[in-house]
Design an enzyme around this catalytic site. Structure first.
Site, PDB file in Angstrom:
ATOM      1  N   ARG A 273     -25.119  29.668 -67.888  1.00  0.00           N
ATOM      2  CA  ARG A 273     -24.928  30.488 -69.081  1.00  0.00           C
ATOM      3  C   ARG A 273     -26.144  30.307 -69.992  1.00  0.00           C
ATOM      4  NH1 ARG A 273     -21.939  32.728 -66.400  1.00  0.00           N
ATOM      5  NH2 ARG A 273     -19.673  33.006 -66.582  1.00  0.00           N
ATOM      6  N   GLU A 302     -28.057  37.746 -74.510  1.00  0.00           N
ATOM      7  CA  GLU A 302     -28.245  38.881 -73.605  1.00  0.00           C
ATOM      8  C   GLU A 302     -27.785  40.178 -74.273  1.00  0.00           C
ATOM      9  OE1 GLU A 302     -26.708  38.330 -69.669  1.00  0.00           O
ATOM     10  OE2 GLU A 302     -27.475  36.291 -69.539  1.00  0.00           O
ATOM     11  N   HIS A 320     -29.753  38.560 -64.970  1.00  0.00           N
ATOM     12  CA  HIS A 320     -28.368  38.138 -64.693  1.00  0.00           C
ATOM     13  C   HIS A 320     -27.878  38.700 -63.360  1.00  0.00           C
ATOM     14  CE1 HIS A 320     -24.561  36.665 -66.976  1.00  0.00           C
ATOM     15  NE2 HIS A 320     -24.455  36.433 -65.683  1.00  0.00           N
TER      16      HIS A 320
END
Length: 386
Positions: A273, A302, A320
Site C-alpha cells: 500500500r 493515488e 498499481h
C-alpha cells in the site's frame, strides 16, 4: 452523474439487481450471476473514479448488491443508500478493503466481500520484476536505446547490482511476502532476512531445505534469519520488499529516518500500500543517493505521485498493476461476484477464504457459498461446512 454514463445490462428481467461500478475482466462472473437469476448492470465511465454521488445514482431505489473498486469511498453514506435499496452485500474487487468503513457496513447489515487467495503469486511476481528491473537498471537502459544513444559496448554502461549471494529483506512475511521471498531465494540464491510479528515456520523450512540442497550439490547454501526489528532488516538487506498491511501502525512505516538506515546502494520495492512509505521523504532520499533505487507499484495519494518522483532516474514506477495478470484479474472478478451472489441467495460463508480454488475452476460449478466476507462474524453469518 458528473459525466455521461453508459450502463450495460445483462438479463434485464432478472430477479436480483447487481451493479458493477466498473467493467471487470472476463465474462464468467457475468454468466455466474445471470445463471442465478441476477440482472447485471455494468457502469462504463472511463478514466474517472466514481464519486459517492455517482454510486448513489447507480444504486437507485432497488439494488441487491454492488461490486466496487478499491478507489471508491465506501462509508456510511453509501451503505445507508444500499440498505435503503434493499441491498445485502458489497464486494471490493481487491484483497484490500481500507476504502471501506466496515463498522458502517455492520450498522446497516451489509456484508463486505474481498478477494484473497487469488493474487498471491502474481503480486509476488511483480515485486520480483521490479526488483530485477531496479537491480539491472532495465528501464534506464530501455530509454537509452529508444533515444538512439547507444554507440557500442562500454565496460561501465548501466552497471547494476548482482542479486546472487546478496541478502533480500522482507517486511511482512504473509502469503505474498513469503511467495516473493521464495522466488528471490530459489531463483537468485539470495540469503533471507525477514521481519514479521509472527514466525513464518513454513518459509524458514523452505529456505533451510533449499540451502541443504545447494550444499549437497557443492554450492554455497542460502541462509535465513528472522529479524528482531524492522530496522535490522533495513540495515542488513541489499534488497527490501514491503508487504505489510496498512493500518495506523504501518502508516509511513518507511520514513526519512528509516530510509537513512538503508545501504547507499540498496533497492526498495513496494507492492503493498502506498502510504506505508513517506513518499516526500523518499523523493529527497532518491535525489541525495543516486545509487539507491526503488520500484513502486503503489503511491501515497493515488493516482498522483509526490512532486519530483517522476523526475528521478533511480525510481521505477508502475500504475498499481501487481494483480494485473489475466487469470488473476478474471479470478478476482469471479470472487467479487460470488461474494455478492452468495449473500443475495442466502448462502453460507466459505470456511477458508485463502483457499478459493473451487470457485475458480471453470470446468465445474462453484460451491454455494460466499468466498470471503470480512465482517461475517460481526453479522453472525453461518459458515459453510463443505
Amino acid at each position: 452523474m458528473a459525466k455521461p454514463v453508459s450502463i450495460e445490462v445483462y438479463n434485464p428481467n432478472g430477479k436480483y439487481r447487481v451493479v458493477s461500478t466498473k467493467p471487470m475482466p472476463g465474462t464468467r462472473w457475468i454468466n455466474l450471476l445471470v445463471d442465478q437469476g441476477c440482472r447485471v448492470e455494468i457502469c462504463h465511465l472511463k478514466k474517472t473514479i466514481l464519486s459517492v454521488e455517482d454510486i448513489i445514482d447507480l444504486i437507485g431505489d432497488k439494488c441487491d448488491g454492488v461490486i466496487g473498486q478499491l478507489t471508491e469511498d465506501w462509508g456510511e453514506t453509501l451503505f445507508s443508500a444500499l440498505s435503503k435499496a434493499g441491498g445485502k452485500a458489497f464486494s471490493n474487487m481487491a484483497v484490500g478493503y481500507n476504502n471501506v468503513d466496515v463498522e458502517a457496513a455492520n450498522k446497516y447489515g451489509i456484508a463486505v466481500g474481498n478477494t484473497p487467495g487469488v493474487l498471491t503469486e502474481t503480486t509476488a511476481e511483480l515485486a520480483a520484476s521490479l526488483s530485477l528491473a531496479a537491480a539491472r537498471r532495465i528501464v534506464e537502459a530501455d530509454e537509452f536505446m529508444r533515444g538512439g544513444l547507444y554507440e557500442g559496448w562500454l565496460p561501465h554502461l548501466f552497471v547494476g547490482n548482482l542479486l546472487k549471494g546478496q541478502t533480500v529483506g522482507v517486511i511482512g512475511a504473509g502469503r505474498i511476502g513469503s511467495a516473493y521471498a521464495r522466488m528471490m531465494v530459489e531463483g537468485f540464491k539470495m540469503n533471507l532476512i525477514y521481519f514479521d510479528l509472527y514466525q513464518s515456520t513454513r518459509l524458514e523450512k523452505f529456505v533451510t531445505a533449499y540451502g541443504q540442497f545447494l550444499k549437497a550439490n557443492g554450492e554455497q547454501p542460502v541462509t535465513w534469519k528472522r529479524a528482531s526489528s524492522m530496522e535490522e532488516v533495513l540495515r542488513e538487506a541489499d534488497l527490501i520488499s514491503l508487504h505489510p498491511v496498512l493500518d495506523k501502525t504501518t502508516y509511513h512505516l518507511v520514513n526519512k529516518e528509516r530510509l537513512a538506515m538503508m545501504k547507499k546502494e540498496a533497492i526498495l520495492v513496494n507492492c503493498s500500500r502506498g502510504p506505508v512509505i513517506d513518499e516526500a521523504a523518499l523523493v529527497e532520499h532518491l535525489k541525495e543517493n543516486p545509487m539507491f533505487r526503488v520500484g513502486l507499484d503503489v503511491f501515497e495519494e493515488e493516482p498522483f505521485m509526490k512532486p519530483g518522483l517522476a523526475d528521478t532516474k533511480n525510481a521505477i514506477v508502475v500504475p498499481h498493476i501487481a494483480s494485473a495478470s489475466k487469470w488473476t484479474r478474471e479470478g478476482m472478478a469471479t470472487l467479487a461476484a460470488l461474494n455478492v451472489l452468495g449473500r443475495v441467495k442466502g448462502y453460507p460463508i466459505w470456511h477458508d477464504p485463502n483457499r478459493v480454488d473451487p470457485f475458480l475452476n471453470e470446468n465445474a460449478s462453484p460451491p454455494n457459498a460466499s468466498p470471503s466476507i470480512v465482517n461475517s462474524k460481526a453479522l453472525g453469518l453461518p459458515v459453510s461446512k463443505l
